[in-house]
Scaffold this motif. Structure first.
Motif, PDB file in Angstrom:
ATOM      1  N   GLN A  84       0.790  -1.184   0.158  1.00  0.00           N
ATOM      2  CA  GLN A  84      -0.007   0.016  -0.102  1.00  0.00           C
ATOM      3  C   GLN A  84       0.761   1.182   0.134  1.00  0.00           C
ATOM      4  O   GLN A  84       0.522   2.206  -0.734  1.00  0.00           O
ATOM      5  CB  GLN A  84      -0.993  -0.122   1.196  1.00  0.00           C
ATOM      6  CG  GLN A  84      -1.994  -1.154   1.252  1.00  0.00           C
ATOM      7  CD  GLN A  84      -3.066  -0.877   2.345  1.00  0.00           C
ATOM      8  OE1 GLN A  84      -2.856  -0.025   2.922  1.00  0.00           O
ATOM      9  NE2 GLN A  84      -3.739  -1.991   2.426  1.00  0.00           N
ATOM     10  N   ARG A  85       1.830   1.252   0.757  1.00  0.00           N
ATOM     11  CA  ARG A  85       3.034   2.400   0.548  1.00  0.00           C
ATOM     12  C   ARG A  85       3.355   2.654  -0.814  1.00  0.00           C
ATOM     13  O   ARG A  85       3.575   3.686  -1.346  1.00  0.00           O
ATOM     14  CB  ARG A  85       4.052   2.000   1.669  1.00  0.00           C
ATOM     15  CG  ARG A  85       3.768   2.126   3.055  1.00  0.00           C
ATOM     16  CD  ARG A  85       5.075   2.065   3.855  1.00  0.00           C
ATOM     17  NE  ARG A  85       4.621   2.307   5.432  1.00  0.00           N
ATOM     18  CZ  ARG A  85       4.757   3.408   5.802  1.00  0.00           C
ATOM     19  NH1 ARG A  85       5.001   4.396   5.200  1.00  0.00           N
ATOM     20  NH2 ARG A  85       4.267   3.546   7.229  1.00  0.00           N
TER      21      ARG A  85
ATOM     22  N   ASP B 294      -7.247   0.716  12.392  1.00  0.00           N
ATOM     23  CA  ASP B 294      -8.651   0.511  11.463  1.00  0.00           C
ATOM     24  C   ASP B 294      -8.244   0.441  10.211  1.00  0.00           C
ATOM     25  O   ASP B 294      -9.377   0.239   9.129  1.00  0.00           O
ATOM     26  CB  ASP B 294      -9.588   1.635  11.625  1.00  0.00           C
ATOM     27  CG  ASP B 294      -9.164   2.913  11.464  1.00  0.00           C
ATOM     28  OD1 ASP B 294      -8.016   2.909  10.847  1.00  0.00           O
ATOM     29  OD2 ASP B 294      -9.749   3.991  11.385  1.00  0.00           O
ATOM     30  N   GLY B 295      -6.879   0.190   9.746  1.00  0.00           N
ATOM     31  CA  GLY B 295      -6.444   0.072   8.515  1.00  0.00           C
ATOM     32  C   GLY B 295      -6.416   1.402   7.650  1.00  0.00           C
ATOM     33  O   GLY B 295      -6.051   1.367   6.463  1.00  0.00           O
ATOM     34  N   GLY B 296      -6.961   2.394   8.352  1.00  0.00           N
ATOM     35  CA  GLY B 296      -6.507   3.730   7.646  1.00  0.00           C
ATOM     36  C   GLY B 296      -5.193   4.280   7.870  1.00  0.00           C
ATOM     37  O   GLY B 296      -4.215   3.531   8.119  1.00  0.00           O
ATOM     38  N   TRP B 297      -4.903   5.495   7.196  1.00  0.00           N
ATOM     39  CA  TRP B 297      -3.569   6.121   7.358  1.00  0.00           C
ATOM     40  C   TRP B 297      -3.646   7.411   7.838  1.00  0.00           C
ATOM     41  O   TRP B 297      -4.424   8.066   7.950  1.00  0.00           O
ATOM     42  CB  TRP B 297      -2.819   6.013   5.945  1.00  0.00           C
ATOM     43  CG  TRP B 297      -2.750   4.823   5.230  1.00  0.00           C
ATOM     44  CD1 TRP B 297      -3.344   3.773   4.729  1.00  0.00           C
ATOM     45  CD2 TRP B 297      -1.429   3.999   5.253  1.00  0.00           C
ATOM     46  NE1 TRP B 297      -2.894   2.589   4.264  1.00  0.00           N
ATOM     47  CE2 TRP B 297      -1.594   2.751   4.780  1.00  0.00           C
ATOM     48  CE3 TRP B 297      -0.033   4.115   5.851  1.00  0.00           C
ATOM     49  CZ2 TRP B 297      -0.611   1.910   4.544  1.00  0.00           C
ATOM     50  CZ3 TRP B 297       0.856   3.383   5.977  1.00  0.00           C
ATOM     51  CH2 TRP B 297       0.583   2.073   5.108  1.00  0.00           C
ATOM     52  N   ARG B 298      -2.420   7.795   8.569  1.00  0.00           N
ATOM     53  CA  ARG B 298      -2.214   9.217   9.078  1.00  0.00           C
ATOM     54  C   ARG B 298      -1.073   9.551   8.652  1.00  0.00           C
ATOM     55  O   ARG B 298       0.213   9.178   9.021  1.00  0.00           O
ATOM     56  CB  ARG B 298      -2.273   9.040  10.750  1.00  0.00           C
ATOM     57  CG  ARG B 298      -2.073  10.378  11.481  1.00  0.00           C
ATOM     58  CD  ARG B 298      -1.841  10.216  12.939  1.00  0.00           C
ATOM     59  NE  ARG B 298      -1.377  11.450  13.737  1.00  0.00           N
ATOM     60  CZ  ARG B 298      -0.641  11.480  14.523  1.00  0.00           C
ATOM     61  NH1 ARG B 298      -0.265  10.194  15.169  1.00  0.00           N
ATOM     62  NH2 ARG B 298      -0.128  12.589  15.148  1.00  0.00           N
ATOM     63  N   ASP B 299      -1.027  10.816   8.407  1.00  0.00           N
ATOM     64  CA  ASP B 299       0.303  11.670   7.845  1.00  0.00           C
ATOM     65  C   ASP B 299       0.849  12.075   9.417  1.00  0.00           C
ATOM     66  O   ASP B 299       0.208  12.783  10.130  1.00  0.00           O
ATOM     67  CB  ASP B 299       0.151  12.863   7.007  1.00  0.00           C
ATOM     68  CG  ASP B 299      -0.184  12.286   5.587  1.00  0.00           C
ATOM     69  OD1 ASP B 299       0.419  11.048   5.361  1.00  0.00           O
ATOM     70  OD2 ASP B 299      -0.652  13.102   5.072  1.00  0.00           O
TER      71      ASP B 299
END
Length: 313
Positions: free
Chosen positions: A26-27, A65-70
């Motif tokens: 995903q990255r 939860d599978g999301g991403w955070r900057d």
């Protein structure tokens, strides 16, 4: 049931699990799309300059939860205990034999880069992946200084509660497409760089503290020890000049004769005025060497050698 993470899947020196293959995939997709948005068609970014005017690219972490955070630069911090664990892991590494003469550059090449490969984040954020640490201390360094000397200096100058931004640990050091490379993290404008943002964040927190005036006038507070030393000198000198001797708190010692290499000294009474001045002078002199001031931690510069880090709080 909790998942047991194999020891080899942990970040060395921490209890943090390394990213999974799914997360890495995903990255790669995210940074490939980011590259295409600015006209770069291939990964990694080797040979490609980040376009002028583009904002710096933050590091990012995956949420539960599978999301991403900057994650902004002021959360790329590392503690003193984690620095100790890092060095312990380097010294006991079976992949590469540690040499006490290694520089910071060699520490990064042989340990930090292999440990963070394909993770997309710097060592500091990788060690605190689920709970990034807010920086309270900015630390600068030289790439060719001795790594052990560097961390020894931090031991002498930082507390257990300090959270440090150390660029070779905070910034992602790879150019592999799994995270922002160094140029992307720095950006094209100095005012957008992680260094500037971290210092600005520390200043903002200082001005928002309980003693904003102390922070605002911190440069004046830092000069107070020198004022005290000057005051001590001026208070001590009248006794030396007027009495022709070296004063103590109750008497004054003067050279009686030079029969011996070190001479013969005798004591004589000292004026009552000097008895009052000398404790004040001693207090001022001691203040010069012990004072740190309410904001001295924001301005300290510690140089053990020409290449030893300057530590800025």
């Amino acid at each position: 049931m909790a998942t047991i993470v194999p020891v080899e899947a942990l970040v060395p020196g921490t209890q943090t699990a390394l990213p999974t293959e799914e997360e890495r995939s995903q990255r790669m997709e995210h940074y490939r799309a980011l590259a295409k948005s600015v006209g770069i068609e291939s990964l990694p970014f080797e040979g490609h300059k980040w376009p002028q005017g583009q904002p710096p690219v933050p590091q990012r972490v995956r949420l539960a939860d599978g999301g991403w955070r900057d994650v902004p630069p002021h959360e790329w911090g590392i503690s003193m205990a984690q620095c100790r664990a890092l060095m312990a892991a380097a010294r006991t590494s079976e992949e590469h034999l540690w040499d006490p003469d290694y520089s910071v550059s060699q520490l990064v090449r042989y340990y930090i880069k292999p440990w963070t490969l394909h993770t997309g984040v710097g060592y500091s954020l990788l060690a605190n992946y689920h709970e990034p640490k807010e920086v309270t201390v900015m630390v600068s360094h030289a790439w060719q200084e001795n790594a052990e000397d560097f961390f020894d200096t931090l031991e002498r100058s930082c507390s257990e509660t300090d959270v440090m931004y150390i660029c070779f640990l905070a910034n992602y050091q790879h150019n592999d497409g799994y995270g922002p490379n160094v140029q992307q993290q720095l950006g094209s404008d100095p005012s957008d760089s992680p260094f500037f943002k971290v210092l600005k964040h520390i200043e903002t927190r200082g001005l928002a503290s309980r003693f904003p005036s102390a922070w605002r006038y911190r440069r004046g507070w830092d000069r107070l020890p020198y004022v005290c030393l000057l005051a001590a000198t001026l208070l001590w000198c009248p006794a030396v000049i007027a009495e022709g001797c070296i004063p103590s708190f109750s008497s004054c010692e003067f050279l009686h004769n030079r029969d011996h290499p070190w001479g013969t000294w005798e004591a004589k009474a000292i004026g009552t005025g000097y008895v009052a001045l000398l404790p004040i002078a001693a207090t001022c002199a001691c203040t010069r060497f012990t004072w740190r001031g309410p904001c001295a931690r924001s301005q300290s510069r510690l140089h053990r050698r020409s290449q030893v880090p300057a530590v800025t709080w």
